[in-house]
Design a protein around this motif. Structure first.
Motif, mmCIF file in Angstrom:
data_model
loop_
_atom_site.group_PDB
_atom_site.id
_atom_site.type_symbol
_atom_site.label_atom_id
_atom_site.label_comp_id
_atom_site.label_asym_id
_atom_site.label_seq_id
_atom_site.Cartn_x
_atom_site.Cartn_y
_atom_site.Cartn_z
ATOM 1 N N GLU A 116 0.827 -1.207 0.000
ATOM 2 C CA GLU A 116 0.000 0.000 0.000
ATOM 3 C C GLU A 116 0.859 1.254 0.000
ATOM 4 N N GLN A 144 2.346 1.712 -3.487
ATOM 5 C CA GLN A 144 1.360 2.210 -4.440
ATOM 6 C C GLN A 144 1.036 3.677 -4.180
ATOM 7 N N THR A 191 4.890 -3.929 -6.870
ATOM 8 C CA THR A 191 3.721 -4.590 -6.277
ATOM 9 C C THR A 191 2.843 -5.286 -7.307
#
Length: 95
Positions: free
Chosen positions: A6, A9, A60
């Motif tokens: 997370e 990103q 990711t």
């Protein structure tokens, strides 16, 4: 780097948004600043930040997904930036 997916990103979205803003502010027809930024340097910085965003996103997700996400976000921002400039002009000229 030992960041969560997370966080990677989020960092990639920030890098892409900053890169797109740098490219926009270097354009002759931008409406945020009274004078555009120097075109060569803002273009180089914008491209580098977009590549950084792709790199961070590819940590990711797959590379093709990272490229697609970057291009989709850039398209969205290149539509939103002129609208925000027009809104700024509208607010500034309001009675």
């Amino acid at each position: 780097m030992n960041l969560s997916p997370e966080a990677l990103q989020f960092a990639s979205c920030i890098a892409v948004a900053t890169g797109a803003a740098s490219l926009y502010l270097g354009a002759q027809n931008q409406r945020w600043l009274s004078r555009p930024l120097p075109g060569l340097w803002s273009g180089v910085a914008g491209a580098a930040l977009l590549l950084l965003g792709v790199f961070l996103w590819s940590q990711t997700v797959q590379l093709s997904t990272a490229i697609f996400g970057t291009l989709a976000l850039v398209m969205l921002l290149f539509i939103a930036f002129p609208c925000l400039g027009a809104l700024r002009t509208f607010i500034r000229n309001a009675p």
